[in-house]
Write an enzyme that holds these catalytic residues in place. Sequence first.
Site, mmCIF file in Angstrom:
data_model
loop_
_atom_site.group_PDB
_atom_site.id
_atom_site.type_symbol
_atom_site.label_atom_id
_atom_site.label_comp_id
_atom_site.label_asym_id
_atom_site.label_seq_id
_atom_site.Cartn_x
_atom_site.Cartn_y
_atom_site.Cartn_z
ATOM 1 N N PHE A 16 36.124 41.422 43.835
ATOM 2 C CA PHE A 16 35.586 41.636 42.585
ATOM 3 C C PHE A 16 35.375 42.667 41.855
ATOM 4 C CE2 PHE A 16 36.682 45.929 45.121
ATOM 5 C CZ PHE A 16 35.822 46.810 44.589
ATOM 6 N N LYS A 17 36.824 42.804 41.800
ATOM 7 C CA LYS A 17 37.368 43.677 39.869
ATOM 8 C C LYS A 17 36.693 43.161 39.166
ATOM 9 C CE LYS A 17 38.586 47.277 43.177
ATOM 10 N NZ LYS A 17 39.901 47.391 43.046
ATOM 11 N N ASP A 18 36.949 41.994 39.203
ATOM 12 C CA ASP A 18 36.858 41.302 38.428
ATOM 13 C C ASP A 18 35.508 41.109 37.189
ATOM 14 O OD1 ASP A 18 39.615 39.584 38.100
ATOM 15 O OD2 ASP A 18 38.533 38.467 39.744
ATOM 16 N N LEU A 48 35.541 44.157 35.300
ATOM 17 C CA LEU A 48 36.581 44.155 34.357
ATOM 18 C C LEU A 48 36.426 43.280 33.100
ATOM 19 C CD1 LEU A 48 39.998 44.833 36.810
ATOM 20 C CD2 LEU A 48 39.020 46.918 34.574
ATOM 21 N N THR A 62 42.566 45.598 41.821
ATOM 22 C CA THR A 62 42.751 46.167 40.163
ATOM 23 C C THR A 62 43.244 46.021 39.082
ATOM 24 O OG1 THR A 62 40.982 48.165 40.638
ATOM 25 C CG2 THR A 62 42.291 48.670 38.500
#
Length: 465
Positions: free
Chosen positions: A114-116, A119, A147
């Site tokens: 989910f960090k994509d 970011l 992350t």
Amino acid sequence: MRYVSTRSAPGRRDRLAFDDVLLAGLAADGGLYVPERVPELPEDASAGAGTLGYAELAARLMAPYVGDALGGDELASLVADAYATFDHRDVCPLVELDEDHWLLELFHGPTFAFKDIALQVVARLFDHELGRRGERAMIVAATSGDTGSAAMEAAAGRDRLDIVVLHPAGRTSEIQRRQMTTLDAANVHAVAVDGTFDDCQDLVKAMFADEAFRRDMRLAAVNSINWARVAAQIVYYVWAARRLAGDRPVTFCVPTGNFGNVLAGHYARRMGLPVGRLLIASNTNDILSRLIHTGELAAHEVVPTLSPSMDIQISSNLERLLFELFDGDGAATAALLARFRAEGRATLNSEQHEALGAGFSGDRLDDAETLEVMGRVHAECGMLIDPHTAVGVGVAERCRRRGELMVSLATAHPAKFGEAVVQATGSAPEMPPALAAVADLPERCTSLPDDVTAIKDFVRSARRA
């Protein structure tokens, strides 16, 4: 839109614009930036959220937070470019578990976590702003798993960015580590620290606290201490709620470590999204669910689990919520956090505890319970889920109320934690080609002690002219 630090006193506050907050990351006084006011959901975004594409919705929802730092067309183009890297046209698709329980899949980006979602946007915002100013920046970040690879992937090859990511040695999955150590770009650097994620996070904060070093290195942050990360994550709460329920309240269950993901849901609610409840799902490192139940912030030793991205005892983004609970009193917020760091515990007063409980609920799952949920979801739905997602699904089931519409956030592709999936289900998840490829690539990683001087020396050496 202007931003203030969570440690600043009313009447004595620096008020920064979005572009300055983006590049600063952490405030000079050690606090985190928060918007001076929370905007209402834009009418066009709210009314059209069920039909707008994800990138278009994201641009409209982020626009009030970005303010005049970026033109509307520029923001829309940047966001569209970011989400063109995802392998699903919906970016964050909804998948039915049962009639009133859905998974929101947040793992369709380049690194399958989910960090994509934030970011990919944040790296492009950095590139745009640094180019406008004719400057370069050195990003330093700490990661408990996802992350780091998402930040390095987003920053790889960008002319105006260098990045050093600290991860706890031996405390990520092999794929998580390899996603960081196999990137072939001169501007990205993985560092294995002899310590925990909390130690890595403390090293990053210590570098930011050294004003001369921070200025000399032009340090920047992409961890969720950077407000831009939170702003980008607000979008998928609105996306899910409007597409699934219209005006019907939705309860979200969020696997939670550093508190940034669920905090974005809290801001979506403050903007006017009809959120029923926000459930915090913890693993054995359950400092946040204990805080909700007891009102006491009490750190225990970090225990390695099957869900390593949640193996955290010091949740940075909690400071933003504490600032609210202290009615914007930065000095009181700082004092409570200083007490917690010195003594390992701190207690909310009864009014603050009641306010916290009114907005959040939660529970925890240990590894055995996590494996049971993974096995049951596979048996009943034919679906493989990763351990972090399983913690969320298990807590959602445990806390669910009759007639409640529930969305559990699926935060990582099951193939990133294949060993746990096989242990739980006997079935190996299909490996996306991009993940399979990292198994055969050479690794590049530096091992360093939990020592800020050694880390600073490495950051200096990694900086390109």
